[in-house]
Design an enzyme around this catalytic site. Structure first.
Site, short mmCIF file in Angstrom:
data_model
loop_
_atom_site.label_atom_id
_atom_site.label_comp_id
_atom_site.label_asym_id
_atom_site.label_seq_id
_atom_site.Cartn_x
_atom_site.Cartn_y
_atom_site.Cartn_z
N THR A 144 0.99 -1.21 0.35
CA THR A 144 0.14 -0.29 0.11
C THR A 144 0.67 1.23 0.09
OG1 THR A 144 -1.48 -1.13 1.01
CG2 THR A 144 -1.82 1.06 1.29
N THR A 199 1.61 -4.70 4.00
CA THR A 199 1.47 -5.04 5.79
C THR A 199 0.67 -6.11 6.41
OG1 THR A 199 -1.02 -4.19 5.79
CG2 THR A 199 1.15 -3.03 6.13
N1 ASP Z 1 -2.57 -5.59 0.48
C1 ASP Z 1 -1.32 -4.54 0.45
C2 ASP Z 1 -0.18 -5.52 0.98
O1 ASP Z 1 0.25 -6.41 1.82
C3 ASP Z 1 -1.64 -4.18 2.15
C4 ASP Z 1 -1.11 -2.95 2.20
O2 ASP Z 1 0.29 -2.67 2.50
O3 ASP Z 1 -1.21 -2.63 3.33
O4 ASP Z 1 0.54 -5.43 -0.17
#
Ligand code: ASP
Length: 343
Positions: free
Chosen positions: A15, A91
């Site tokens: 993200t 994340t």
């Molecule tokens: N779907 C994203 C990922 O894990 C979520 C994030 O980065 O918070 O790449």
């Protein structure tokens, strides 16, 4: 001439760097060229911050063991050139990646700080900017020539957590990660306060990088109503070598004979089964209750207070080690990188 502290920022996706696709409205990773372009204030640091971007960039839901090997290789190739590393990562699977890296990198003597964000950098209220700045400060923090945090850690929302103790617990809040069984390594406020007593000491030995991970593993989470035929097909899946058994409370499981017999048969065939609690705090204590004494008797290995993410990646690492079964069991019972508390 004073030598500048050098930091390598490795951007893998997530993200933090995503933008909205105009047609579909979904978030997709954006290819940006350097970190100064995103956060110009970084110019005010007396640091050399270099940038390495993965190709392709990925949403971390697509992380697989080959990605960990690639990441460990980038760190290995640049290990001597940099004082510390910051890994920008999605994340969703960050806790898995942090855990895997901790096992793959033995004798670490430099900070490897993973961070990301809940909102993309381009969004006004993004948490990414602060997370990156905090991570860079921590990765470049040295005292008397030694790194303050020579371990794989996750820096998120003003907390620094040991990577292999961490799990994502919130899909929305800026405070997205917790470490239920281990104190924070640092808290970021007006000052960055390091909890030195809880941070692993630097290693004076040569870095060793392990790149053999065996992913013939499964997480088997027990629940009231778990059925014999489903357990049977999981434990007899072709190639399966290691099971993370997610049990209740202090490591308890049903005492039905079909369940115990199936686990015992799997162990007899050479399977490694690690008992990990479904609770986010506290530890497995095999034999405390009658409902775990049987597991102990048939040779299930107690995982103490390890997280599921850490247990899974440790199992892949141990199975990939090529060691004899007895030695593999010993590794699973030992805290290799501070991932478990053994009384
Ligand atoms: N779907 C994203 C990922 O894990 C979520 C994030 O980065 O918070 O790449």
């Amino acid at each position: 001439m004073e030598i500048k502290t050098k930091i390598l920022v490795i951007y893998t996706g997530g993200t933090i760097g995503m933008v909205q696709d105009e047609q579909t409205g979904t978030l997709q990773p954006l290819d940006f060229k350097n970190i100064y372009q995103q956060i110009p204030i970084l110019h005010s640091y007396e640091l050399q911050i270099d940038f390495h971007s993965f190709d392709p960039l990925i949403d971390s839901s697509n992380v697989q063991p080959p990605f960990w090997i690639k990441l460990a290789s980038v760190i290995e190739d640049n290990y001597k050139k940099y004082h510390g590393f910051v890994v920008l990562h999605g994340t969703d699977t960050m806790a898995f990646t942090a855990s895997a890296l901790s096992y793959m990198l033995e004798n670490l003597n430099k900070p490897i700080i993973l961070t990301g964000s809940q909102l993309p950098l381009g969004v006004t209220r993004s948490d990414g900017r602060q997370n990156i700045i905090n991570s860079i400060e921590i990765a470049s923090s040295y005292s008397k020539g030694l790194p303050v945090v020579p371990e794989v850690a996750i820096c998120f929302e003003n907390n620094l957590l040991r990577g292999n103790r961490t799990y994502k617990f919130n899909a929305e809040n800026f405070k997205a990660f917790l470490s239920g069984n281990y104190p924070h390594l640092a808290e970021v406020g007006v000052h960055i306060k390091y909890n030195e007593n809880y941070i692993i000491k630097p290693s004076y030995q040569r870095l060793r990088v392990y790149k053999n991970l065996d992913s013939n593993v499964v997480i088997l989470k027990i629940f009231p109503g778990i059925s014999e035929n489903i357990v049977n097909s999981i434990l007899n899946a072709e190639g399966l070598k290691g099971v993370i058994l997610e049990t209740y409370g202090a490591g308890n499981a049903p005492t039905d004979s079909w369940f115990i017999n199936q686990l015992e048969a799997a162990i007899d065939k050479g399977m490694l089964i690690l008992n990990v609690t479904q609770c986010k705090q506290g530890s497995v204590e095999m034999g405390r209750y009658e409902t775990s004494a049987e597991l102990d008797r048939i040779g299930i290995i107690g995982g103490y207070d390890i997280t599921v993410e850490s247990a899974l990646t440790k199992m892949m690492f141990v199975l990939g080690s090529g060691l004899l079964r007895e030695e593999q069991i010993k590794l699973l019972q030992t805290s290799l990188r501070g991932e478990m508390t053994i009384d």
